[in-house]
Design an enzyme around this catalytic site. Structure first.
Site, PDB file in Angstrom:
ATOM      1  N   ILE A   9      80.102 -86.370   0.524  1.00 14.53           N
ATOM      2  CA  ILE A   9      78.798 -86.844   0.984  1.00 14.53           C
ATOM      3  C   ILE A   9      78.571 -88.206   0.348  1.00 14.53           C
ATOM      4  CG2 ILE A   9      77.732 -84.608   1.476  1.00 14.53           C
ATOM      5  CD1 ILE A   9      76.507 -84.648  -1.292  1.00 14.53           C
ATOM      6  N   SER A  10      77.743 -89.029   0.983  1.00 13.02           N
ATOM      7  CA  SER A  10      77.560 -90.396   0.496  1.00 13.02           C
ATOM      8  C   SER A  10      76.561 -90.502  -0.643  1.00 13.02           C
ATOM      9  CB  SER A  10      77.117 -91.305   1.654  1.00 13.02           C
ATOM     10  OG  SER A  10      78.113 -91.350   2.650  1.00 13.02           O
ATOM     11  N   SER A  11      75.569 -89.599  -0.685  1.00 10.77           N
ATOM     12  CA  SER A  11      74.549 -89.665  -1.723  1.00 10.77           C
ATOM     13  C   SER A  11      74.112 -88.257  -2.117  1.00 10.77           C
ATOM     14  CB  SER A  11      73.343 -90.480  -1.241  1.00 10.77           C
ATOM     15  OG  SER A  11      72.757 -89.874  -0.112  1.00 10.77           O
ATOM     16  N   GLN A  14      72.061 -85.838   0.195  1.00 10.84           N
ATOM     17  CA  GLN A  14      72.666 -85.206   1.353  1.00 10.84           C
ATOM     18  C   GLN A  14      73.157 -83.811   0.976  1.00 10.84           C
ATOM     19  OE1 GLN A  14      75.642 -88.207   2.372  1.00 10.84           O
ATOM     20  NE2 GLN A  14      74.383 -88.902   4.074  1.00 10.84           N
TER      21      GLN A  14
END
Length: 203
Positions: A9-11, A14
């Protein structure tokens, strides 16, 4: 088989639930919280997975989709080649395909993976282009406000937000700022500001 599942996941805000839906109890889980623009080999959990593979602890890896491996076609294919050279099977759930058939590389899998990774790369470039066009139109109309006044981050908050850029700057000190901007998928101005902060703070 010694199985693993790789999720990204990017952050932190999320959620991983969607990627974990097909998780099996016998899989070792590797969860990265990192931008998809960072090369797989440079991610914290990506590195650990590759080390486990080299130590022959893993011979089967599952991912939910191609974009979990990377947004860059070269990086995706490099990671696939790493798996193939070590006879590690890569399964992409949403394709229902595996990278090896009878202990040999599945050429159909590689072809489909290449096409999808290339399409994803083009879509991202088009999205960025549309964003810039929208900003230009808004500026021409006088409706573009940019960052809300009073919302400026402190230097430490700014560096934390772009921690992946900080890492790349520190790891590639000989690389130009323009190339670093492309590598980390941020603007040149952002890289220049981060570089300046790191230099001034002697980080």
């Amino acid at each position: 088989m010694k199985k693993a599942r790789y999720n990204r996941i990017s952050s932190p805000n999320q959620k991983l639930e969607r990627q974990l839906k097909r998780n099996h109890p016998d899989e070792i889980i590797f969860n990265d919280v990192v931008s998809g623009s960072i090369a797989f080999k440079d991610r914290e959990k990506g590195k650990k997975l590759m080390t486990a593979i080299e130590n022959e602890e893993i011979d089967f890896v599952s991912v939910a989709a191609v974009d979990r491996l990377g947004r860059n076609l070269y990086d995706v294919l490099t990671t696939l080649e790493f798996f193939n050279e070590r006879n590690v099977v890569l399964r992409v759930d949403n394709l229902g395909l595996e990278s090896m058939v009878n202990d040999k590389p599945n050429q159909v899998f590689k072809l489909i993976l290449s096409v999808l990774a290339n399409v994803a790369e083009m879509e991202r470039a088009n999205l960025r282009e549309r964003q810039l066009e929208g900003i230009a139109i808004a500026k021409a109309k006088g409706t573009y406000k940019g960052r809300v006044r009073g919302s400026t981050m402190s230097d430490s908050e700014f560096l934390r937000k772009y921690s992946h850029v900080v890492k790349e700057i520190q790891n590639h000190q000989g690389l130009s700022l323009r190339k670093l901007a492309k590598l980390t998928d941020v603007s040149l101005g952002t890289v220049q500001k981060i570089s300046s902060l790191l230099y001034n703070q002697k980080v």
